[in-house]
Scaffold this motif. Structure first.
Motif, PDB file in Angstrom:
ATOM      1  N   PHE A 389       0.715  -0.933   0.065  1.00  0.00           N
ATOM      2  CA  PHE A 389      -0.100   0.284   0.288  1.00  0.00           C
ATOM      3  C   PHE A 389       0.836   1.370   0.078  1.00  0.00           C
ATOM      4  CE2 PHE A 389       1.031   2.374   3.572  1.00  0.00           C
ATOM      5  CZ  PHE A 389       1.771   1.115   4.554  1.00  0.00           C
ATOM      6  N   ILE A 390       0.396   2.645  -0.222  1.00  0.00           N
ATOM      7  CA  ILE A 390       1.223   3.616  -0.698  1.00  0.00           C
ATOM      8  C   ILE A 390      -0.167   4.280   0.323  1.00  0.00           C
ATOM      9  CG2 ILE A 390       0.804   4.242  -2.973  1.00  0.00           C
ATOM     10  CD1 ILE A 390       3.420   4.913  -2.700  1.00  0.00           C
ATOM     11  N   SER A 391       0.471   5.808   0.833  1.00  0.00           N
ATOM     12  CA  SER A 391      -0.069   6.653   1.057  1.00  0.00           C
ATOM     13  C   SER A 391      -0.931   7.111  -0.606  1.00  0.00           C
ATOM     14  CB  SER A 391       0.365   7.726   1.799  1.00  0.00           C
ATOM     15  OG  SER A 391       0.101   7.308   2.758  1.00  0.00           O
ATOM     16  N   GLN A 392      -1.689   8.043  -0.131  1.00  0.00           N
ATOM     17  CA  GLN A 392      -2.485   8.508  -1.836  1.00  0.00           C
ATOM     18  C   GLN A 392      -2.229   9.875  -1.876  1.00  0.00           C
ATOM     19  OE1 GLN A 392      -3.811   6.806  -4.023  1.00  0.00           O
ATOM     20  NE2 GLN A 392      -2.979   5.425  -2.748  1.00  0.00           N
ATOM     21  N   THR A 393      -2.112  10.755  -2.753  1.00  0.00           N
ATOM     22  CA  THR A 393      -1.814  12.260  -3.122  1.00  0.00           C
ATOM     23  C   THR A 393      -3.981  12.914  -2.484  1.00  0.00           C
ATOM     24  OG1 THR A 393      -2.435  12.464  -4.984  1.00  0.00           O
ATOM     25  CG2 THR A 393      -0.047  12.769  -5.030  1.00  0.00           C
TER      26      THR A 393
ATOM     27  N   PRO B 209     -10.878   0.622   8.437  1.00  0.00           N
ATOM     28  CA  PRO B 209      -9.833   1.097   7.559  1.00  0.00           C
ATOM     29  C   PRO B 209      -8.290   0.730   7.335  1.00  0.00           C
ATOM     30  CG  PRO B 209     -10.663   2.599   9.411  1.00  0.00           C
ATOM     31  CD  PRO B 209     -11.004   0.898   9.718  1.00  0.00           C
ATOM     32  N   HIS B 210      -8.040   0.543   8.733  1.00  0.00           N
ATOM     33  CA  HIS B 210      -6.142   0.565   8.237  1.00  0.00           C
ATOM     34  C   HIS B 210      -6.049   0.170   6.911  1.00  0.00           C
ATOM     35  CE1 HIS B 210      -2.179   2.066   9.452  1.00  0.00           C
ATOM     36  NE2 HIS B 210      -2.480   3.089   9.780  1.00  0.00           N
ATOM     37  N   PRO B 211      -4.665   1.071   6.908  1.00  0.00           N
ATOM     38  CA  PRO B 211      -3.982  -0.049   5.734  1.00  0.00           C
ATOM     39  C   PRO B 211      -2.647  -0.793   6.266  1.00  0.00           C
ATOM     40  CG  PRO B 211      -3.346   2.645   5.221  1.00  0.00           C
ATOM     41  CD  PRO B 211      -4.551   2.666   6.166  1.00  0.00           C
ATOM     42  N   VAL B 212      -2.277  -0.587   6.816  1.00  0.00           N
ATOM     43  CA  VAL B 212      -1.289  -1.013   7.126  1.00  0.00           C
ATOM     44  C   VAL B 212      -1.655  -2.420   7.645  1.00  0.00           C
ATOM     45  CG1 VAL B 212       0.467  -1.297   8.900  1.00  0.00           C
ATOM     46  CG2 VAL B 212       0.224   0.589   7.756  1.00  0.00           C
ATOM     47  N   MET B 213      -2.854  -2.461   8.740  1.00  0.00           N
ATOM     48  CA  MET B 213      -3.574  -3.067   9.292  1.00  0.00           C
ATOM     49  C   MET B 213      -4.158  -4.415   8.813  1.00  0.00           C
ATOM     50  SD  MET B 213      -2.213  -4.043  11.827  1.00  0.00           S
ATOM     51  CE  MET B 213      -3.089  -5.083  12.377  1.00  0.00           C
ATOM     52  N   GLN B 214      -4.990  -3.682   7.234  1.00  0.00           N
ATOM     53  CA  GLN B 214      -5.298  -4.360   6.212  1.00  0.00           C
ATOM     54  C   GLN B 214      -4.753  -5.452   5.581  1.00  0.00           C
ATOM     55  OE1 GLN B 214      -7.453  -2.386   3.901  1.00  0.00           O
ATOM     56  NE2 GLN B 214      -9.299  -1.473   4.971  1.00  0.00           N
ATOM     57  N   MET B 215      -3.211  -4.988   5.276  1.00  0.00           N
ATOM     58  CA  MET B 215      -2.582  -5.191   4.573  1.00  0.00           C
ATOM     59  C   MET B 215      -1.926  -6.443   5.427  1.00  0.00           C
ATOM     60  SD  MET B 215       1.231  -4.049   3.179  1.00  0.00           S
ATOM     61  CE  MET B 215       2.120  -3.809   4.624  1.00  0.00           C
ATOM     62  N   MET B 216      -1.241  -6.049   6.670  1.00  0.00           N
ATOM     63  CA  MET B 216      -1.043  -6.867   7.596  1.00  0.00           C
ATOM     64  C   MET B 216      -1.904  -8.944   7.950  1.00  0.00           C
ATOM     65  SD  MET B 216       2.103  -5.779   7.667  1.00  0.00           S
ATOM     66  CE  MET B 216       2.841  -6.868   9.320  1.00  0.00           C
ATOM     67  N   ALA B 217      -3.079  -8.260   8.302  1.00  0.00           N
ATOM     68  CA  ALA B 217      -4.392  -9.639   8.747  1.00  0.00           C
ATOM     69  C   ALA B 217      -4.394  -9.818   7.381  1.00  0.00           C
ATOM     70  CB  ALA B 217      -5.510  -8.096   8.948  1.00  0.00           C
ATOM     71  N   SER B 218      -4.592  -9.046   6.004  1.00  0.00           N
ATOM     72  CA  SER B 218      -5.046  -9.655   4.897  1.00  0.00           C
ATOM     73  C   SER B 218      -3.785 -11.231   4.395  1.00  0.00           C
ATOM     74  CB  SER B 218      -4.609  -9.003   3.581  1.00  0.00           C
ATOM     75  OG  SER B 218      -3.669  -8.899   2.244  1.00  0.00           O
ATOM     76  N   ARG B 219      -2.604 -11.658   4.777  1.00  0.00           N
ATOM     77  CA  ARG B 219      -2.064 -12.641   4.797  1.00  0.00           C
ATOM     78  C   ARG B 219      -2.446 -13.704   5.859  1.00  0.00           C
ATOM     79  NH1 ARG B 219       4.277 -12.114   4.747  1.00  0.00           N
ATOM     80  NH2 ARG B 219       4.047 -10.727   6.189  1.00  0.00           N
ATOM     81  N   LEU B 220      -2.617 -13.866   6.910  1.00  0.00           N
ATOM     82  CA  LEU B 220      -2.999 -14.383   8.448  1.00  0.00           C
ATOM     83  C   LEU B 220      -4.428 -15.261   7.932  1.00  0.00           C
ATOM     84  CD1 LEU B 220      -2.431 -11.282  11.038  1.00  0.00           C
ATOM     85  CD2 LEU B 220      -0.786 -13.162  10.023  1.00  0.00           C
ATOM     86  N   THR B 221      -3.933 -16.227   8.435  1.00  0.00           N
ATOM     87  CA  THR B 221      -4.665 -17.206   8.208  1.00  0.00           C
ATOM     88  C   THR B 221      -5.918 -17.897   9.038  1.00  0.00           C
ATOM     89  OG1 THR B 221      -3.221 -19.132   9.269  1.00  0.00           O
ATOM     90  CG2 THR B 221      -3.150 -19.029   6.694  1.00  0.00           C
TER      91      THR B 221
END
Lengths: 420, 236
Positions: A389-393, B209-221
């Motif tokens: 992911f990356i922050s958005q403008t 909503p948090h993108p980091v947590m979405q990413m981290m959780a998305s690959r957890l079984t």
């Protein structure tokens, strides 16, 4: 654990004498030596000591007694952090985790004898060696510059006195003066780092020397978080920053530290401060160990073992591992996989699949934070990206502020994960 | 009683969809303060609250039933419920307020109950003002209702492997401070296991909503989420 024949026979004899004793118990406590007390090395040492409960003897070799994190050192330049808030000691690792911390330089590795020799004399034996030496600079990368010129033209790409020097030089710039940065070619430590630094220098100059100019000389056509940085520079520092990319000679640069001149593809510019960040390679102990191919040390993503010597694990910036950026976060992530694999090999503890992640936060201006990150897994070929992911403008101010605050929390988290 | 309590919990787990329809996310504390007059004859809450006919109710969330020190009038029924594992949360308080004797047979609480779910939610929201735990995880129990994601009972029933969870947790602790400090990034120590599981699935399904947590959780079984929950649930 790869056993040589002699060790194996000795162990087998001991095991047969006591019948039920597991083989690993019959040997002396296995020894892991970690060279380099940065993010990768400190994390690996701590996790090895913490999780092995005394079953592994851990030695950490690191010449300096105080470690300054590279991450957040740009925030020191921008005035958002004190330098001493970036300083960490190894006291906890020794006192709380029983790690044998040796403040000395590792100057040689005998892979057959499995020993690390120290500048202060003596050699430290290992069963497994972890090398986490960070980066060195490629000699001759910028004609006219070498490490002897680092007082006139600092790199400030290893944090501490170099960072302080660069900040003092910025403060001493004449009114309306010119700051130049020569950015490095890929791959290098902390991909957004040079551009966060440009942001922090601009932030400082905007309040202290608002007619000053910034010249960014870049050999790369594209750079990390480019849209986010360029949006921020236009918003916060309009007219202050000029970037010279490879189209206009940004990859053909030489310097003269004595005259403070920069030659860009034949055009000579005189500047007041010149931050030279040269091309990079693995810390030189990797070369001494004979485990590099080209500028970096290739490793297996499953265990972070060197592709050249399975008794050596390499972490962080020094590695060629695949898709992960060279960052502290990556080194921390790799250290945990290596620690788990080493414990499995030496003590028979459970081994789990390698999982990696990275997030890099950058500060563009006060409360204007952005981030980029990804998750990774090990394949036989490399560490491969899974998702990102990356922050958005155009994000709103509240989100950018929350992103910056998150980075402050991350700093506290990772440094406590490294140093206990 | 413990059979009835288990039945209640099973009902709560399996009828979450119904709960989502008829339960407001959080009650109205002003209305709750007004409704409190129905309770105030026996209970005090707030600064300086004392035990009266019933125990004082400061800090009731997360507290075991019948656990207020110095209160001597607990019924055998409520003491047994506490020993059986009844802990006050949104769900258990909601059931107790609806019909006290249905949840705790033999309770001394002579209150016929609040039939309107909104009334109960409002009283509970009012009580929540005087409970400060958990501070760090506003979404978590005891006030995390309605449920963010619908999870099959078998997912919630997975018993996590804490050793695997410890390895996986090392990835969390790059950002979430291991001592439970909470600046910029919330602490996750001591998170009740089920809430942890629900939250991770909510990230995985991109409801949170948090993108980091979405990413981290998305690959957890499912098993990995259970393992992490088992590990973090046991941390101080």
């Amino acid at each position: 654990m790869k056993l040589n024949r002699r060790t194996f026979l000795g162990a087998a004899t001991a095991a047969s004498a006591t019948l039920a004793a597991p083989m690993v118990k019959a040997q002396a406590t296995p020894r892991v030596v970690v060279v380099g007390g940065g993010t990768g090395g400190a994390t690996a040492a701590r996790y090895l000591a913490k999780d092995s409960n005394g079953e592994i003897d851990v030695t950490l070799i690191e010449p300096t007694r105080t470690y300054y994190t590279c991450y957040f050192s740009n925030l020191y330049i921008g005035g958002f952090r004190e330098l001493n808030s970036l300083a960490h000691s190894y006291g906890n690792l020794a006192a709380e985790y029983g790690i044998n911390v040796v403040h000395d330089w590792a100057v040689g590795i005998d892979r057959d004898a499995k020993t690390v020799s120290l500048a202060g004399g003596g050699a430290v034996p290992y069963d497994r060696l972890v090398l986490s030496p960070g980066i060195d600079f490629v000699e001759g990368a910028i004609p006219g510059w070498d490490v002897k010129a680092q007082n006139a033209m600092p790199h400030a790409y290893k944090a501490g006195s170099q960072t302080e020097l660069l900040k003092r030089q910025i403060e001493a710039m004449p009114e309306g003066g010119r700051f130049a940065m020569i950015a490095p070619p890929n791959p290098y430590r902390c991909p957004p780092g040079p551009y966060e630094r440009i942001s922090m220098v601009a932030h400082k100059l905007k309040s202290e020397n608002p007619t000053a100019k910034i010249l960014l000389i870049d050999p790369k056509a594209k750079f990390s978080k480019q849209a986010l940085f360029e949006e921020g520079w236009n918003r916060h520092y309009a007219g202050m920053i000029e970037r010279v990319g490879p189209d206009f000679g940004g990859a053909n640069v030489s310097v003269n530290p004595a005259t403070m001149e920069v030659d860009i593809d034949g055009t000579v510019e005189k500047v007041d401060v010149c931050n030279v960040i040269p091309a990079q390679k693995a810390g030189r102990i990797c070369d001494m160990a004979g485990i590099t191919e080209g500028n970096w040390a290739p490793v297996s993503g499953h265990t972070m073992q060197s592709r050249v010597d399975e008794n050596i694990h390499v972490l962080g910036d020094a590695t060629n591992q695949g898709d992960m950026p060279k960052s502290g976060f990556s080194a921390n992530s790799q250290a945990k996989v290596a620690s788990m694999a080493i414990r499995g090999a030496l003590t028979g503890s459970r081994v789990f699949p390698a999982k990696f992640s990275n997030t890099c936060w950058s500060l563009i201006d006060t409360n204007d934070g952005v981030k980029v990150g990804a998750t990774y897994e090990a394949t036989d070929e490399k560490i491969a990206k899974v998702d990102g992911f990356i922050s958005q403008t155009g994000e709103d101010a509240a989100l950018r502020k929350a992103t910056f605050e998150e980075s402050v929390g991350w700093y506290a988290g990772i440094t406590s994960d490294m140093f206990g | 009683m413990s059979v009835r309590l288990s039945a209640l919990i099973v009902a709560a787990l399996t009828s979450a969809a119904a709960a989502q329809e008829d339960t407001a996310p959080l009650g109205d504390t002003d209305r709750g303060a007004d409704l409190w007059r129905l309770c105030a004859g026996c209970h005090q809450v707030g600064e300086g609250a004392k035990n009266r006919v019933g125990p004082q109710l400061n800090g009731v969330f997360g507290r075991k039933a019948a656990a207020v020190e110095d209160f001597t009038r607990y019924s055998e029924g409520i003491q047994r419920a506490g020993n059986d594992g009844l802990v006050w949360s949104f769900r258990t308080l909601d059931a107790y307020l609806e019909n006290p004797k249905a949840l705790v047979s033999g309770t001394n609480m002579g209150f016929r109950g609040l039939k309107d779910p909104q009334d109960r939610a409002d009283v509970i929201a009012y009580l929540r003002i005087y409970s400060d735990n958990p501070q760090n995880i506003p979404e978590s129990a005891p006030t995390a209702v309605p449920r963010e994601v619908e999870l099959a009972p078998e997912i919630l029933a997975i018993v996590g492997d804490p050793a695997y969870g410890e390895y996986l947790s090392s990835e969390c602790q790059t950002c979430h401070q291991r001592d439970g400090d909470n600046d910029g990034i919330p602490a996750i120590n001591n998170w009740p296991e089920e809430d942890f599981v629900i939250a991770m699935h909510a990230y995985k399904e991109k409801i949170r909503p948090h993108p980091v947590m979405q990413m981290m959780a998305s690959r957890l079984t499912d098993e990995e989420i259970a393992a992490l929950a088992a590990y973090f649930g046991g941390l101080d």
